[in-house]
Design an enzyme around this catalytic site. Structure first.
Site, PDB file in Angstrom:
ATOM      1  N   ASN A 148       0.653  -1.106  -0.040  1.00  0.00           N
ATOM      2  CA  ASN A 148       0.149   0.130  -0.129  1.00  0.00           C
ATOM      3  C   ASN A 148       0.875   1.277   0.118  1.00  0.00           C
ATOM      4  O   ASN A 148       1.616   1.573   0.815  1.00  0.00           O
ATOM      5  CB  ASN A 148      -0.868  -0.127   1.228  1.00  0.00           C
ATOM      6  CG  ASN A 148      -1.620   1.249   1.431  1.00  0.00           C
ATOM      7  OD1 ASN A 148      -1.842   2.070   0.466  1.00  0.00           O
ATOM      8  ND2 ASN A 148      -2.346   1.287   2.503  1.00  0.00           N
ATOM      9  N   LYS A 166       0.184   4.082  -0.304  1.00  0.00           N
ATOM     10  CA  LYS A 166      -0.481   5.556   0.313  1.00  0.00           C
ATOM     11  C   LYS A 166      -0.348   6.713  -0.487  1.00  0.00           C
ATOM     12  O   LYS A 166      -0.223   6.611  -1.624  1.00  0.00           O
ATOM     13  CB  LYS A 166       0.072   5.657   1.729  1.00  0.00           C
ATOM     14  CG  LYS A 166      -0.129   4.358   2.601  1.00  0.00           C
ATOM     15  CD  LYS A 166      -0.048   4.812   4.105  1.00  0.00           C
ATOM     16  CE  LYS A 166      -0.111   3.546   4.528  1.00  0.00           C
ATOM     17  NZ  LYS A 166       0.034   3.317   6.243  1.00  0.00           N
ATOM     18  N   HIS A 214      -9.505   0.805   5.184  1.00  0.00           N
ATOM     19  CA  HIS A 214      -8.081   0.982   5.689  1.00  0.00           C
ATOM     20  C   HIS A 214      -8.495   2.016   6.962  1.00  0.00           C
ATOM     21  O   HIS A 214      -9.334   2.710   6.852  1.00  0.00           O
ATOM     22  CB  HIS A 214      -7.258   1.721   4.790  1.00  0.00           C
ATOM     23  CG  HIS A 214      -5.756   1.637   5.266  1.00  0.00           C
ATOM     24  ND1 HIS A 214      -5.488   2.466   6.344  1.00  0.00           N
ATOM     25  CD2 HIS A 214      -4.881   0.756   4.968  1.00  0.00           C
ATOM     26  CE1 HIS A 214      -4.180   2.136   6.386  1.00  0.00           C
ATOM     27  NE2 HIS A 214      -3.745   1.274   5.756  1.00  0.00           N
ATOM     28  N   GLU A 263      -7.039   4.372   7.950  1.00  0.00           N
ATOM     29  CA  GLU A 263      -6.842   6.025   8.045  1.00  0.00           C
ATOM     30  C   GLU A 263      -7.973   6.457   7.280  1.00  0.00           C
ATOM     31  O   GLU A 263      -8.292   7.763   7.486  1.00  0.00           O
ATOM     32  CB  GLU A 263      -5.488   6.237   7.038  1.00  0.00           C
ATOM     33  CG  GLU A 263      -4.046   5.908   7.636  1.00  0.00           C
ATOM     34  CD  GLU A 263      -3.204   5.321   6.803  1.00  0.00           C
ATOM     35  OE1 GLU A 263      -3.111   5.406   5.580  1.00  0.00           O
ATOM     36  OE2 GLU A 263      -2.100   4.863   7.636  1.00  0.00           O
ATOM     37  N   GLU A 280      -5.475  -5.170  10.734  1.00  0.00           N
ATOM     38  CA  GLU A 280      -4.528  -4.154  10.975  1.00  0.00           C
ATOM     39  C   GLU A 280      -4.663  -3.562  12.144  1.00  0.00           C
ATOM     40  O   GLU A 280      -5.477  -2.592  12.253  1.00  0.00           O
ATOM     41  CB  GLU A 280      -4.358  -3.215   9.615  1.00  0.00           C
ATOM     42  CG  GLU A 280      -3.969  -3.979   8.335  1.00  0.00           C
ATOM     43  CD  GLU A 280      -3.718  -2.885   7.480  1.00  0.00           C
ATOM     44  OE1 GLU A 280      -2.332  -3.180   6.783  1.00  0.00           O
ATOM     45  OE2 GLU A 280      -4.279  -1.800   7.198  1.00  0.00           O
ATOM     46  N   GLY A 311       2.373   2.087  10.774  1.00  0.00           N
ATOM     47  CA  GLY A 311       3.390   3.008  10.603  1.00  0.00           C
ATOM     48  C   GLY A 311       4.130   3.365  11.908  1.00  0.00           C
ATOM     49  O   GLY A 311       4.578   4.675  11.921  1.00  0.00           O
ATOM     50  N   SER A 319       3.276  -2.394  10.301  1.00  0.00           N
ATOM     51  CA  SER A 319       5.001  -2.341  10.290  1.00  0.00           C
ATOM     52  C   SER A 319       5.534  -3.800   9.977  1.00  0.00           C
ATOM     53  O   SER A 319       6.652  -4.265  10.714  1.00  0.00           O
ATOM     54  CB  SER A 319       5.151  -1.942  11.658  1.00  0.00           C
ATOM     55  OG  SER A 319       4.891  -0.607  12.129  1.00  0.00           O
TER      56      SER A 319
END
Ligand code: PEP
Length: 253
Positions: free
Chosen positions: A9, A11, A95, A97, A167, A173, A212
């Site tokens: 991904n 991003k 996701h 985010e 996730e 991240g 991560s």
């Protein structure tokens, strides 16, 4: 036997030049005889160009998001059929985010999931708890709620070849990875939720871990029986690290 999948991904990163270079390096370094499916998910505007660069490589193309709408007066949106038109096979939905920064509710995510399926594409449905939710002991409740929002709206066969990505938000991240045991426990829980509806779908379902993942921790995570590969953010922008993750997943089979 489930074939592992590693998805990158990208991003909101990169340019035409860096994307092309990254794909060249991944395609050039990937083992032809690999026992892993590999996918990259660039920003929307680069999809068509990356699709052309991926021709003949066997590497799949995914989008990072999609509109729940199929067309019309929805300025700035991109429909699932358009993603198919430019060569995508998969679309990430839900996701964390998108959920946290763009207010996508479970219901919106479920509608996006259905829009992707309606366009004959495969959704990669992301689920996962925040650090507070984990500390409160509500990881399973959160993951169940996120998954059920989709499962309640589709017949279980409609899951098709969809992928689920667990996730944990606190691991995305941050450099802080879930331990293989922590991840395995949630993956087994997710598979159990699907198995309650269809043992066959559960056995075939690929459940990726994301948070991560790097070349250095991938092997231990992928050694877990219910972890079928990874959804990779930061490390997918580094060809050598991404290839190391792919090769760790390939070693699983
Ligand atoms: C992600 O954004 O899906 C992700 C897992 O990111 P990272 O690998 O950087 O934690």
């Amino acid at each position: 036997m489930r074939r592992p999948l590693v998805a990158g991904n990208w991003k909101l990163n990169g340019s035409r030049a860096t994307g092309a270079a990254l794909v060249r390096a991944i395609a050039g370094g990937i083992e032809r005889s690999r026992a892993v499916d590999v996918m990259v998910c660039p920003p929307f505007v680069y999809l068509a160009e990356i699709a052309a660069a991926l021709q003949g490589t066997g590497i799949w193309l995914g989008a990072q998001s999609v509109s729940a709408e199929s067309g019309g007066a929805f300025t700035g949106e991109v429909a699932a059929a358009m993603l198919r038109d430019v060569g995508c096979s998969h679309v990430i939905v839900g996701h964390s985010e998108r959920r946290a920064l763009f207010g996508e509710s479970d219901e919106v995510v479920a509608h996006k999931f259905m829009a992707v399926r309606a366009a004959a594409l495969q959704p990669v449905l992301c689920v996962g708890e925040t650090l507070d939710e984990r500390r409160q002991g509500s990881t399973e409740d959160v993951v169940r709620r996120q998954l059920e929002a989709v499962l309640q709206r589709i017949s279980i066969e409609k899951l098709g070849s969809a992928v689920i990505a667990y996730e944990p938000v606190w691991a995305i991240g941050t450099g802080q990875t879930a331990t293989p045991e922590q991840a395995q426990a949630v993956h087994a829980f997710i598979r159990g939720l699907v198995a309650a509806r269809s043992a066959r779908m559960a056995a075939e379902l690929r459940i990726l871990y994301g948070g991560s993942v790097k070349g250095s921790n991938a092997r231990a995570l992928f050694a877990m029986p219910d972890i079928d590969g990874g959804l990779v953010g930061g490390a997918s922008l580094d060809a050598a690290d991404f290839l190391a993750i792919c090769s760790a997943a390939s070693g699983k089979t």
